[in-house]
Design a protein around this motif. Structure first.
Motif, PDB file in Angstrom:
ATOM      1  N   LEU A   4       0.795  -1.079  -0.132  1.00 41.83           N
ATOM      2  CA  LEU A   4       0.020   0.150  -0.097  1.00 41.83           C
ATOM      3  C   LEU A   4       0.771   1.422   0.038  1.00 41.83           C
ATOM      4  O   LEU A   4       1.950   1.205   0.844  1.00 41.83           O
ATOM      5  N   VAL A   5       0.660   1.976  -0.770  1.00 40.64           N
ATOM      6  CA  VAL A   5       1.208   3.253  -0.922  1.00 40.64           C
ATOM      7  C   VAL A   5       0.241   4.745  -0.803  1.00 40.64           C
ATOM      8  O   VAL A   5      -0.438   4.861  -1.862  1.00 40.64           O
ATOM      9  N   GLU A   6       0.531   5.333   0.163  1.00 43.50           N
ATOM     10  CA  GLU A   6      -0.250   6.541   0.358  1.00 43.50           C
ATOM     11  C   GLU A   6       0.300   7.892  -0.625  1.00 43.50           C
ATOM     12  O   GLU A   6       1.415   7.687  -0.264  1.00 43.50           O
ATOM     13  N   SER A   7      -0.609   8.583  -0.739  1.00 43.80           N
ATOM     14  CA  SER A   7       0.098   9.956  -1.105  1.00 43.80           C
ATOM     15  C   SER A   7      -1.272  11.068  -1.093  1.00 43.80           C
ATOM     16  O   SER A   7      -2.342  10.808  -0.738  1.00 43.80           O
ATOM     17  N   GLY A   8      -0.683  12.274  -1.041  1.00 43.95           N
ATOM     18  CA  GLY A   8      -1.641  13.455  -1.072  1.00 43.95           C
ATOM     19  C   GLY A   8      -1.581  14.348   0.120  1.00 43.95           C
ATOM     20  O   GLY A   8      -2.261  15.257   0.297  1.00 43.95           O
ATOM     21  N   GLY A   9      -0.684  13.778   0.819  1.00 45.04           N
ATOM     22  CA  GLY A   9      -0.703  14.710   2.260  1.00 45.04           C
ATOM     23  C   GLY A   9       0.037  16.009   1.901  1.00 45.04           C
ATOM     24  O   GLY A   9       0.609  16.269   0.805  1.00 45.04           O
ATOM     25  N   GLY A  10      -0.033  16.940   2.924  1.00 49.09           N
ATOM     26  CA  GLY A  10       0.687  18.143   2.816  1.00 49.09           C
ATOM     27  C   GLY A  10       0.272  19.165   3.993  1.00 49.09           C
ATOM     28  O   GLY A  10      -0.157  18.728   4.930  1.00 49.09           O
ATOM     29  N   LEU A  11       0.517  20.440   3.669  1.00 51.97           N
ATOM     30  CA  LEU A  11       0.241  21.414   4.639  1.00 51.97           C
ATOM     31  C   LEU A  11      -0.954  22.308   4.189  1.00 51.97           C
ATOM     32  O   LEU A  11      -0.900  22.769   2.887  1.00 51.97           O
ATOM     33  N   VAL A  12      -1.948  22.333   5.091  1.00 52.77           N
ATOM     34  CA  VAL A  12      -3.051  23.268   4.538  1.00 52.77           C
ATOM     35  C   VAL A  12      -3.699  24.078   5.709  1.00 52.77           C
ATOM     36  O   VAL A  12      -3.534  23.590   6.773  1.00 52.77           O
ATOM     37  N   GLN A  13      -4.280  25.147   5.267  1.00 57.46           N
ATOM     38  CA  GLN A  13      -4.899  25.968   6.513  1.00 57.46           C
ATOM     39  C   GLN A  13      -6.167  25.416   7.039  1.00 57.46           C
ATOM     40  O   GLN A  13      -6.842  24.542   6.333  1.00 57.46           O
ATOM     41  N   ALA A  14      -6.545  25.848   8.110  1.00 51.35           N
ATOM     42  CA  ALA A  14      -7.743  25.295   8.740  1.00 51.35           C
ATOM     43  C   ALA A  14      -8.912  25.621   7.787  1.00 51.35           C
ATOM     44  O   ALA A  14      -9.011  26.919   7.417  1.00 51.35           O
ATOM     45  N   GLY A  15      -9.850  24.637   7.637  1.00 51.26           N
ATOM     46  CA  GLY A  15     -10.967  24.939   6.724  1.00 51.26           C
ATOM     47  C   GLY A  15     -10.721  24.457   5.488  1.00 51.26           C
ATOM     48  O   GLY A  15     -11.563  24.492   4.599  1.00 51.26           O
ATOM     49  N   ALA A  31     -11.295  -8.007  -2.963  1.00 48.98           N
ATOM     50  CA  ALA A  31     -11.483  -8.872  -1.974  1.00 48.98           C
ATOM     51  C   ALA A  31     -10.996  -8.138  -0.590  1.00 48.98           C
ATOM     52  O   ALA A  31     -11.352  -8.957   0.489  1.00 48.98           O
ATOM     53  N   TYR A  32     -10.489  -7.098  -0.500  1.00 50.23           N
ATOM     54  CA  TYR A  32     -10.102  -6.563   0.728  1.00 50.23           C
ATOM     55  C   TYR A  32     -10.939  -5.327   1.267  1.00 50.23           C
ATOM     56  O   TYR A  32     -11.078  -4.520   0.321  1.00 50.23           O
ATOM     57  N   ALA A  33     -11.389  -5.381   2.463  1.00 48.54           N
ATOM     58  CA  ALA A  33     -11.933  -4.077   2.916  1.00 48.54           C
ATOM     59  C   ALA A  33     -10.566  -3.149   3.444  1.00 48.54           C
ATOM     60  O   ALA A  33      -9.496  -3.755   3.524  1.00 48.54           O
ATOM     61  N   MET A  34     -10.961  -1.796   3.114  1.00 48.86           N
ATOM     62  CA  MET A  34      -9.936  -0.840   3.465  1.00 48.86           C
ATOM     63  C   MET A  34     -10.376   0.238   4.441  1.00 48.86           C
ATOM     64  O   MET A  34     -11.460   0.339   4.746  1.00 48.86           O
ATOM     65  N   ALA A  35      -9.101   0.756   5.046  1.00 48.54           N
ATOM     66  CA  ALA A  35      -9.438   1.726   6.108  1.00 48.54           C
ATOM     67  C   ALA A  35      -8.375   2.772   6.098  1.00 48.54           C
ATOM     68  O   ALA A  35      -7.100   2.552   5.408  1.00 48.54           O
ATOM     69  N   TRP A  36      -8.548   3.686   6.632  1.00 48.77           N
ATOM     70  CA  TRP A  36      -7.626   4.957   6.796  1.00 48.77           C
ATOM     71  C   TRP A  36      -7.645   4.940   8.767  1.00 48.77           C
ATOM     72  O   TRP A  36      -8.712   5.045   9.124  1.00 48.77           O
ATOM     73  N   PHE A  37      -6.453   4.897   8.992  1.00 47.19           N
ATOM     74  CA  PHE A  37      -6.174   5.363  10.515  1.00 47.19           C
ATOM     75  C   PHE A  37      -5.125   6.565  10.334  1.00 47.19           C
ATOM     76  O   PHE A  37      -4.639   6.928   9.444  1.00 47.19           O
ATOM     77  N   ALA A  92      -1.768  14.756  11.563  1.00 45.14           N
ATOM     78  CA  ALA A  92      -1.205  13.337  11.713  1.00 45.14           C
ATOM     79  C   ALA A  92      -0.559  12.864  10.768  1.00 45.14           C
ATOM     80  O   ALA A  92      -0.779  13.268   9.748  1.00 45.14           O
ATOM     81  N   VAL A  93       0.120  11.645  11.082  1.00 41.83           N
ATOM     82  CA  VAL A  93       0.397  10.976  10.007  1.00 41.83           C
ATOM     83  C   VAL A  93      -0.754   9.904   9.510  1.00 41.83           C
ATOM     84  O   VAL A  93      -1.259   9.267  10.434  1.00 41.83           O
ATOM     85  N   TYR A  94      -1.351   9.955   8.100  1.00 41.72           N
ATOM     86  CA  TYR A  94      -2.480   9.290   7.763  1.00 41.72           C
ATOM     87  C   TYR A  94      -2.085   7.793   7.237  1.00 41.72           C
ATOM     88  O   TYR A  94      -1.294   7.857   6.312  1.00 41.72           O
ATOM     89  N   TYR A  95      -2.364   6.869   7.569  1.00 44.60           N
ATOM     90  CA  TYR A  95      -2.114   5.405   7.021  1.00 44.60           C
ATOM     91  C   TYR A  95      -3.369   4.566   6.407  1.00 44.60           C
ATOM     92  O   TYR A  95      -4.316   4.761   6.909  1.00 44.60           O
ATOM     93  N   GLY A 120       0.083   0.811   4.767  1.00 45.38           N
ATOM     94  CA  GLY A 120       1.277   1.638   3.988  1.00 45.38           C
ATOM     95  C   GLY A 120       2.197   2.382   4.874  1.00 45.38           C
ATOM     96  O   GLY A 120       2.234   2.231   6.277  1.00 45.38           O
ATOM     97  N   GLN A 121       2.981   3.353   4.280  1.00 43.43           N
ATOM     98  CA  GLN A 121       4.107   3.970   5.258  1.00 43.43           C
ATOM     99  C   GLN A 121       3.542   5.098   5.692  1.00 43.43           C
ATOM    100  O   GLN A 121       4.289   5.746   6.563  1.00 43.43           O
ATOM    101  N   GLY A 122       2.530   5.616   5.275  1.00 42.91           N
ATOM    102  CA  GLY A 122       1.904   6.795   5.923  1.00 42.91           C
ATOM    103  C   GLY A 122       2.246   8.185   5.022  1.00 42.91           C
ATOM    104  O   GLY A 122       3.049   8.218   4.515  1.00 42.91           O
ATOM    105  N   THR A 123       1.428   9.248   5.196  1.00 45.07           N
ATOM    106  CA  THR A 123       1.587  10.399   4.558  1.00 45.07           C
ATOM    107  C   THR A 123       1.165  11.544   5.647  1.00 45.07           C
ATOM    108  O   THR A 123       0.169  11.323   6.187  1.00 45.07           O
TER     109      THR A 123
END
Length: 129
Positions: A4-15, A31-37, A92-95, A120-123
């Motif tokens: 699993l490879v995550e992408s799309g993280g970054g710095l954003v302002q509130a809102g 066949a796999y259920a998926m989740a984000w932590f 946070a780091v999202y996995y 995944g390794q997290g973003t």
């Protein structure tokens, strides 16, 4: 094995908004259920959202309900997390995580880390105030 490879993280302002993506390397993605932590510094990893094999069932942590949306594209082996109205406490780091095929127990235990064999390794997501 599922990678699993995550992408799309970054710095954003509130809102603001971000869309996280998770690419899965498996021929049996549907066949796999998926989740984000997510895991903030000094905190335990916590459940954010989950989606069933077909995408017909979705679940959310109370803290993100109404702001985040999980979705998947089985044809592309992708799962997404659309995050709107972001708050500094979402930092946070999202996995991305995958549940073994056809685990019936998942429907009651979707928010437990132990239900997921692949991670995944997290973003990093940082929300500034």
């Amino acid at each position: 094995q599922v990678q699993l490879v995550e992408s799309g993280g970054g710095l954003v302002q509130a809102g603001g908004s971000l869309r996280l993506s998770c690419a899965a390397s498996t021929r049996t993605f549907n066949a796999y259920a998926m989740a984000w932590f997510r895991q903030a510094p000094g905190n335990e990893r916590e459940f954010v959202a989950a989606i069933s094999w077909s995408g017909g069932n979705t679940y959310y942590a109370d803290s993100v309900k109404g702001r985040f949306t999980i979705s998947r594209d089985n044809a592309k082996n992708m799962v997404y997390l659309q995050m709107n109205s972001l708050k500094p406490e979402d930092t946070a780091v999202y996995y991305c995580a995958a549940n073994p095929p056809e685990s019936a127990r998942w429907y009651s235990d979707y928010d437990r880390l132990q239900e997921y064999d692949y991670w995944g390794q997290g973003t990093q997501v940082t929300v500034s105030s």
